[in-house]
Design a protein around this motif. Structure first.
Motif, PDB file in Angstrom:
ATOM      1  N   ILE A  17      -1.548  -7.834  -3.132  1.00  0.00           N
ATOM      2  CA  ILE A  17      -2.381  -7.741  -1.822  1.00  0.00           C
ATOM      3  C   ILE A  17      -1.795  -7.921  -0.511  1.00  0.00           C
ATOM      4  O   ILE A  17      -1.907  -6.984   0.318  1.00  0.00           O
ATOM      5  N   GLU A  18      -0.805  -9.041  -0.482  1.00  0.00           N
ATOM      6  CA  GLU A  18      -0.396  -9.195   0.642  1.00  0.00           C
ATOM      7  C   GLU A  18       0.760  -8.301   0.830  1.00  0.00           C
ATOM      8  O   GLU A  18       1.172  -7.557   2.129  1.00  0.00           O
ATOM      9  N   TRP A  19       1.418  -7.658  -0.238  1.00  0.00           N
ATOM     10  CA  TRP A  19       2.435  -6.452  -0.024  1.00  0.00           C
ATOM     11  C   TRP A  19       1.655  -5.364   0.509  1.00  0.00           C
ATOM     12  O   TRP A  19       2.126  -4.541   1.517  1.00  0.00           O
ATOM     13  N   SER A  20       0.565  -4.970  -0.203  1.00  0.00           N
ATOM     14  CA  SER A  20      -0.082  -3.736   0.277  1.00  0.00           C
ATOM     15  C   SER A  20      -0.875  -3.774   1.834  1.00  0.00           C
ATOM     16  O   SER A  20      -0.771  -2.805   2.414  1.00  0.00           O
ATOM     17  N   LYS A  21      -1.087  -5.051   2.394  1.00  0.00           N
ATOM     18  CA  LYS A  21      -1.653  -5.542   3.612  1.00  0.00           C
ATOM     19  C   LYS A  21      -0.459  -4.926   4.654  1.00  0.00           C
ATOM     20  O   LYS A  21      -0.509  -4.501   5.613  1.00  0.00           O
ATOM     21  N   THR A  22       0.776  -5.615   4.183  1.00  0.00           N
ATOM     22  CA  THR A  22       2.056  -5.387   5.094  1.00  0.00           C
ATOM     23  C   THR A  22       2.490  -3.963   5.282  1.00  0.00           C
ATOM     24  O   THR A  22       2.795  -3.355   6.184  1.00  0.00           O
ATOM     25  N   ILE A  23       2.387  -3.175   4.096  1.00  0.00           N
ATOM     26  CA  ILE A  23       2.574  -1.686   4.195  1.00  0.00           C
ATOM     27  C   ILE A  23       1.710  -0.982   5.165  1.00  0.00           C
ATOM     28  O   ILE A  23       2.128  -0.235   5.868  1.00  0.00           O
TER      29      ILE A  23
END
Length: 427
Positions: A166-172
């Motif tokens: 979730i954190e990764w997808s948010k950053t992208i």
């Protein structure tokens, strides 16, 4: 009454077709291989042209959706004769017809070493080999290498969690200006398998019994967070290889066969990695396909020869190249396997052998109610995530639907739920 008549008419039509083909099949001395697997047109043709061409005798490889596959089989069994020589299907496809399958224990596979765990599954809880494992697959994660620069510090793709995803997808999404996580959430996508075999087990340790538990509510709320950073076109996606290749999606989940095209066309652009872990473990769904012989097979001897042929190392490799389903026998992969195979093989090994691995078998014991079972999870997704309805209220209503399906089928629990006596409880 109308539905009953339609069902009866459908069975009669299937039986008529079966008997007609039986007459033609007997004349041609070919084995009708009736399968739920390799249904995409390209895979079906490769099965015919590349995999089965080396068998000593003609084989008519025909595919069908789960419902028609079972309807025709049941029609032939009821008639006491038919055209189907060999069955191909998933573990769950065979679970309701085990009593009508020929014991394959004596089939001579030579010195081939078949996966013992899958052979045990093929006994369907009996003392007979009701089906032989044929091929295996699963679902994986894939990412465009452009996404790796946005990984949260310290995150290892081999041990990624849902929170980290979730954190990764948010950053992208924030860095690129658009959401780039993708899920096959279209009408023909396998989104239900994600919820059944990955999200639910990872948060609840269950697929059925804890359907409406507090842990299940947590799972759906976490997924709602992830959906904020998911490409909205996901509701149209069937195969994730296309949006990965087009760049619409940078991180995706799908069946290995539906990711393969991206890795084969642009092997240097993508990486594969295991499904994420949740509080209960790293839920994943091993897809085990097998071959079986119905007791109404017109030539059991020829069908057994075809079973042995399907397990030969060279046939297993040909099947892998045709379908992207992996071997179930010990075999050294040649250098000329597709790039997707080279990418997926170590990831599958890492996921299935992980300390927190939590395998969840595809639904079984449901017969022709399997579609309705899957629909419960799809409907829950549409109401909770797309419709914004209250998680608790939706799960309470959908649990009642799920319980009615399980009770009607009298289906005992399957992994990851603990075995049950009688219908699997929906607590």
């Amino acid at each position: 009454m109308i539905n009953a008549l339609r069902k009866l008419a459908g069975a009669a039509l299937a039986l008529a077709l079966a008997l007609a083909l039986a007459a033609g099949g007997a004349h041609a001395q070919q084995v009708l291989f009736w399968s739920t697997q390799a249904r995409p047109v390209e895979e079906t043709q490769k099965m015919r042209d590349q995999v089965l061409k080396g068998f000593d005798g003609p084989v008519d490889y025909q595919v069908a959706e789960d419902g028609p596959w079972l309807t025709r089989l049941q029609a032939e069994l009821q008639a006491g004769s038919g055209a189907i020589g060999l069955l191909g299907g998933l573990h769950g496809d065979f679970s309701t017809v085990g009593a009508n399958l020929v014991d394959l224990s004596a089939v001579d596979v030579g010195g081939v070493k078949v996966n013992e765990a899958y052979k045990k599954l093929g006994m369907l809880g009996t003392g007979e080999q009701k089906y032989m494992p044929w091929m295996q697959a699963t679902f994986l994660m894939a990412a465009n290498k452009q996404a790796l620069q946005y990984l949260p510090p310290g995150v290892d793709l081999n041990t990624i969690t849902y929170d980290q995803l979730i954190e990764w997808s948010k950053t992208i999404a924030e860095k690129t200006g658009s959401p780039k996580f993708g899920l096959p959430a279209g009408p023909k996508g396998l989104k239900h398998r994600f919820f059944e075999g990955f999200l639910y087990p990872s948060y609840t340790g269950s697929m059925v019994t804890k359907f409406r538990s507090p842990e299940a509510e947590t799972a759906w709320n976490k997924f709602k967070e992830l959906w904020q950073y998911t490409n909205p076109n996901s509701t149209n996606y069937a195969f994730m290889q296309e949006p990965l290749l087009s760049g619409e999606v940078w991180v995706a989940f799908d069946h290995v066969a539906r990711l393969a095209g991206a890795f084969n066309q642009k092997p240097d652009d993508f990486v594969a990695f295991p499904a994420p872990a949740g509080p209960a473990g790293r839920g994943f769904m091993p897809v085990v396909a097998g071959v079986a012989i119905p007791k109404t097979s017109p030539d059991v001897g020829k069908a057994k020869a075809l079973v042995a042929y399907m397990l030969k190392p060279e046939t297993q490799i040909a099947t892998l190249k045709a379908t992207n389903f992996f071997p179930v026998v010990d075999v050294k992969l040649p250098d000329d396997v597709p790039a997707s195979v080279k990418a997926f093989a170590p990831v599958i090994a890492a996921m299935t052998g992980a300390p927190d691995a939590l395998p969840a078998l595809p639904p079984m014991g449901l017969g022709d109610l399997g579609g309705k079972f899957n629909q419960v999870y799809s409907d829950s997704f549409e109401r909770i995530v797309l419709g914004g309805e209250d998680v608790h209220g939706v799960l309470e209503e959908q649990a009642a639907v799920l319980k009615a399906i399980i009770d009607q089928a009298k289906a005992p629990c399957w992994a990851p739920d603990k075995p049950s006596e009688g219908a699997c409880p929906v607590k």
